[in-house]
Write an enzyme that holds these catalytic residues in place. Structure first.
Site, PDB file in Angstrom:
ATOM      1  N   CYS A 133       0.843  -1.201   0.000  1.00 42.88           N
ATOM      2  CA  CYS A 133       0.000   0.000   0.000  1.00 42.88           C
ATOM      3  C   CYS A 133       0.878   1.251   0.000  1.00 42.88           C
ATOM      4  CB  CYS A 133      -0.918  -0.036   1.219  1.00 42.88           C
ATOM      5  SG  CYS A 133      -1.986   1.407   1.356  1.00 42.88           S
ATOM      6  N   CYS A 136      -0.324   4.194   2.157  1.00 45.17           N
ATOM      7  CA  CYS A 136      -0.209   3.936   3.601  1.00 45.17           C
ATOM      8  C   CYS A 136       1.246   4.046   4.076  1.00 45.17           C
ATOM      9  CB  CYS A 136      -0.694   2.533   3.947  1.00 45.17           C
ATOM     10  SG  CYS A 136      -2.181   2.042   3.106  1.00 45.17           S
ATOM     11  N   ASP A 137       2.155   3.433   3.354  1.00 43.14           N
ATOM     12  CA  ASP A 137       3.521   3.287   3.855  1.00 43.14           C
ATOM     13  C   ASP A 137       4.562   4.178   3.163  1.00 43.14           C
ATOM     14  OD1 ASP A 137       2.614   1.368   5.645  1.00 43.14           O
ATOM     15  OD2 ASP A 137       2.821  -0.242   4.190  1.00 43.14           O
TER      16      ASP A 137
HETATM   17  C1  LIG Z   1      -0.458  -3.401   4.736  1.00 43.39           C
HETATM   18  C2  LIG Z   1      -1.673  -2.520   4.588  1.00 43.39           C
HETATM   19  C3  LIG Z   1      -1.656  -1.253   5.104  1.00 43.39           C
HETATM   20  C4  LIG Z   1      -2.782  -0.436   4.979  1.00 43.39           C
HETATM   21  N1  LIG Z   1      -2.737   0.811   5.517  1.00 43.39           N
HETATM   22  C5  LIG Z   1      -3.821   1.624   5.417  1.00 43.39           C
HETATM   23  C6  LIG Z   1      -3.789   2.936   5.995  1.00 43.39           C
HETATM   24  O1  LIG Z   1      -2.770   3.379   6.537  1.00 43.39           O
HETATM   25  N2  LIG Z   1      -4.921   3.678   5.912  1.00 43.39           N
HETATM   26  C7  LIG Z   1      -6.060   3.239   5.289  1.00 43.39           C
HETATM   27  O2  LIG Z   1      -7.061   3.956   5.283  1.00 43.39           O
HETATM   28  N3  LIG Z   1      -6.103   2.004   4.718  1.00 43.39           N
HETATM   29  C8  LIG Z   1      -5.020   1.199   4.758  1.00 43.39           C
HETATM   30  N4  LIG Z   1      -5.051  -0.044   4.195  1.00 43.39           N
HETATM   31  C9  LIG Z   1      -6.302  -0.473   3.522  1.00 43.39           C
HETATM   32  C10 LIG Z   1      -7.340  -0.954   4.576  1.00 43.39           C
HETATM   33  O3  LIG Z   1      -6.751  -1.920   5.415  1.00 43.39           O
HETATM   34  C11 LIG Z   1      -8.584  -1.536   3.888  1.00 43.39           C
HETATM   35  O4  LIG Z   1      -9.097  -0.608   2.966  1.00 43.39           O
HETATM   36  C12 LIG Z   1      -9.683  -1.860   4.921  1.00 43.39           C
HETATM   37  O5  LIG Z   1      -9.182  -2.728   5.927  1.00 43.39           O
HETATM   38  C13 LIG Z   1     -10.880  -2.529   4.238  1.00 43.39           C
HETATM   39  O6  LIG Z   1     -11.790  -2.959   5.211  1.00 43.39           O
HETATM   40  P1  LIG Z   1     -12.866  -4.088   4.907  1.00 43.39           P
HETATM   41  O7  LIG Z   1     -13.707  -4.182   6.120  1.00 43.39           O
HETATM   42  O8  LIG Z   1     -13.504  -3.846   3.614  1.00 43.39           O
HETATM   43  O9  LIG Z   1     -12.026  -5.431   4.714  1.00 43.39           O
HETATM   44  P2  LIG Z   1     -11.050  -6.187   5.726  1.00 43.39           P
HETATM   45  O10 LIG Z   1     -10.477  -5.268   6.714  1.00 43.39           O
HETATM   46  O11 LIG Z   1     -10.116  -6.945   4.849  1.00 43.39           O
HETATM   47  O12 LIG Z   1     -12.010  -7.205   6.496  1.00 43.39           O
HETATM   48  C14 LIG Z   1     -12.573  -8.321   5.867  1.00 43.39           C
HETATM   49  C15 LIG Z   1     -12.797  -9.407   6.915  1.00 43.39           C
HETATM   50  O13 LIG Z   1     -13.583 -10.444   6.334  1.00 43.39           O
HETATM   51  C16 LIG Z   1     -13.125 -11.680   6.859  1.00 43.39           C
HETATM   52  N5  LIG Z   1     -13.565 -12.746   5.953  1.00 43.39           N
HETATM   53  C17 LIG Z   1     -13.215 -12.946   4.654  1.00 43.39           C
HETATM   54  N6  LIG Z   1     -13.849 -14.034   4.153  1.00 43.39           N
HETATM   55  C18 LIG Z   1     -14.602 -14.543   5.159  1.00 43.39           C
HETATM   56  C19 LIG Z   1     -15.488 -15.663   5.260  1.00 43.39           C
HETATM   57  N7  LIG Z   1     -15.743 -16.492   4.250  1.00 43.39           N
HETATM   58  N8  LIG Z   1     -16.087 -15.903   6.459  1.00 43.39           N
HETATM   59  C20 LIG Z   1     -15.868 -15.105   7.518  1.00 43.39           C
HETATM   60  N9  LIG Z   1     -15.044 -14.012   7.464  1.00 43.39           N
HETATM   61  C21 LIG Z   1     -14.431 -13.733   6.309  1.00 43.39           C
HETATM   62  C22 LIG Z   1     -11.612 -11.513   6.918  1.00 43.39           C
HETATM   63  O14 LIG Z   1     -11.029 -12.422   7.844  1.00 43.39           O
HETATM   64  C23 LIG Z   1     -11.488 -10.054   7.373  1.00 43.39           C
HETATM   65  O15 LIG Z   1     -11.370  -9.944   8.780  1.00 43.39           O
HETATM   66  C24 LIG Z   1      -3.940  -0.885   4.297  1.00 43.39           C
HETATM   67  C25 LIG Z   1      -3.956  -2.175   3.761  1.00 43.39           C
HETATM   68  C26 LIG Z   1      -2.839  -2.998   3.903  1.00 43.39           C
HETATM   69  C27 LIG Z   1      -2.863  -4.382   3.338  1.00 43.39           C
END
Ligand SMILES: Cc1cc2nc3c(=O)[nH]c(=O)nc-3n(C[C@H](O)[C@H](O)[C@H](O)COP(=O)(O)OP(=O)(O)OC[C@H]3O[C@@H](n4cnc5c(N)ncnc54)[C@H](O)[C@@H]3O)c2cc1C
Length: 310
Positions: A133, A136-137
């Site tokens: 990302c 982010c980093d």
């Molecule tokens: C290394 C890194 C750094 C980042 N830094 C930033 C930052 O500094 N600022 C920022 O705004 N964004 C950042 N992001 C982006 C941010 O993390 C994502 O945009 C955000 O977490 C998305 O949230 P979400 O709820 O859509 O998905 P997620 O946070 O990915 O949550 C999805 C959840 O669904 C669960 N899941 C999946 N399939 C199943 C299933 N079949 N059954 C049950 N559970 C399931 C997973 O285990 C997970 O916990 C970063 C991303 C990464 C990878």
């Protein structure tokens, strides 16, 4: 069979935010996650762009979101993977290895996973110079030498962004041309601190406590070389975790992202999606939170105000 008003699949930023709003709206809410709650942001060493927190570790932010959802009364079942869904009737069935749940509405927020290169050192240096990302980093590598791996739009956008921060940005692509839009490519080539290396692949990421260098392979000549860099930004794409929803009849775009309208409504009545799994263009915690909230309030309207239904 357990009955719930709303079942939220995925306890990341989108799912936990949705949970806070569904519970506070009086809906009996279950949040299921195959891992521990908190989602992908727990992988970020530091988050500096989520409003309200100047600087917070991803782990702490995800813990705060989880405890907030629990405190308002959401039931969270962690380490319980959803394996199948039947969303075709009014009663939505959500199956896990433990049981089958029934809900009036479903919010699907399973996020996405980034593609890894799969080379030696990649896992070891994740969060220690290996990043997926740029936004982010990138700011942690101000004035440093960084490498971007990839040849699509995301790789080019990340390169442009990093060129304003790093002293030198190297881009490696295993082919002879980018797959990105032309205007992006010309923006990159006009930057004096960007060096593009075609037909080049990464073989190993090396370092001590942090990334220090990479071994590269010229896939035309077979020549190998070492390049000293402080960070490697892997930008070879992401893939949404949408397979289950797709199998249950939820419509996706050609890349597998769930199609939603401005109300986070999918093509199936009573089924909403939020966060990185959707076709919305920005993938950040802030946008996931906003979409989760919209999905929750729309799920409330769907259940409690059926006369509003289209
Ligand atoms: C290394 C890194 C750094 C980042 N830094 C930033 C930052 O500094 N600022 C920022 O705004 N964004 C950042 N992001 C982006 C941010 O993390 C994502 O945009 C955000 O977490 C998305 O949230 P979400 O709820 O859509 O998905 P997620 O946070 O990915 O949550 C999805 C959840 O669904 C669960 N899941 C999946 N399939 C199943 C299933 N079949 N059954 C049950 N559970 C399931 C997973 O285990 C997970 O916990 C970063 C991303 C990464 C990878």
């Amino acid at each position: 069979m357990e009955n719930w008003d709303v079942i939220i699949v995925g306890a990341g930023s989108a799912g936990l935010s949705a949970g806070v709003y569904t519970v506070r709206s009086g809906l009996k809410t279950l949040i299921l996650d195959e891992k521990l709650p908190g989602g992908t942001i727990a992988d970020a060493s530091i988050v500096v762009n989520y409003p309200g927190f100047h600087e917070i570790s991803g782990g702490e932010l995800s813990e705060k979101m989880t405890s907030h959802a629990r405190k308002v009364g959401a039931t969270i079942h962690d380490l319980e993977v959803v394996t199948e869904m039947d969303l075709s009737t009014e009663k939505k069935l959500i199956k896990t290895p433990r049981t089958t749940y029934e809900a009036k509405a479903v919010i699907y927020s399973t996020g996405s996973h980034y593609r890894e290169i799969g080379v030696k050192g990649e896992k070891e240096f994740k969060g220690k110079g290996v990043s997926y990302c740029g936004v982010c980093d990138g700011p942690f590598f101000k004035g440093k030498k960084v490498l971007v791996v990839g040849g699509g739009n995301t790789a080019c956008i990340t390169t442009l962004y990093l060129s304003g921060l790093a002293s030198q940005v190297f881009v490696i692509h295993r082919r002879r041309a980018f797959r990105a839009e032309e205007s992006l490519v010309s923006d990159i080539t006009s930057k004096s601190n960007v060096t593009i290396m075609w037909n080049t692949e990464i073989q190993e990421i090396k370092g001590d406590k942090q990334v220090r260098a990479v071994d590269l392979l010229d896939n035309l000549t077979g020549k190998t070389s070492e390049l000293q860099v402080d960070a490697v930004f892997v930008q070879i794409g992401e893939a949404p975790n949408s397979q289950l929803a797709k199998a249950a009849g939820v419509e996706t775009d050609e890349h597998g992202y769930i199609k939603v309208d401005g109300h986070q409504q999918t093509n199936m009545p009573g089924v909403f999606a939020a966060g990185d799994v959707t076709d919305q263009p920005v993938k950040q915690v802030g946008t996931a939170v906003g979409q989760g909230i919209t999905a929750a309030l729309e799920a409330y309207s769907f259940i409690r105000r059926p006369y509003y239904r289209k």
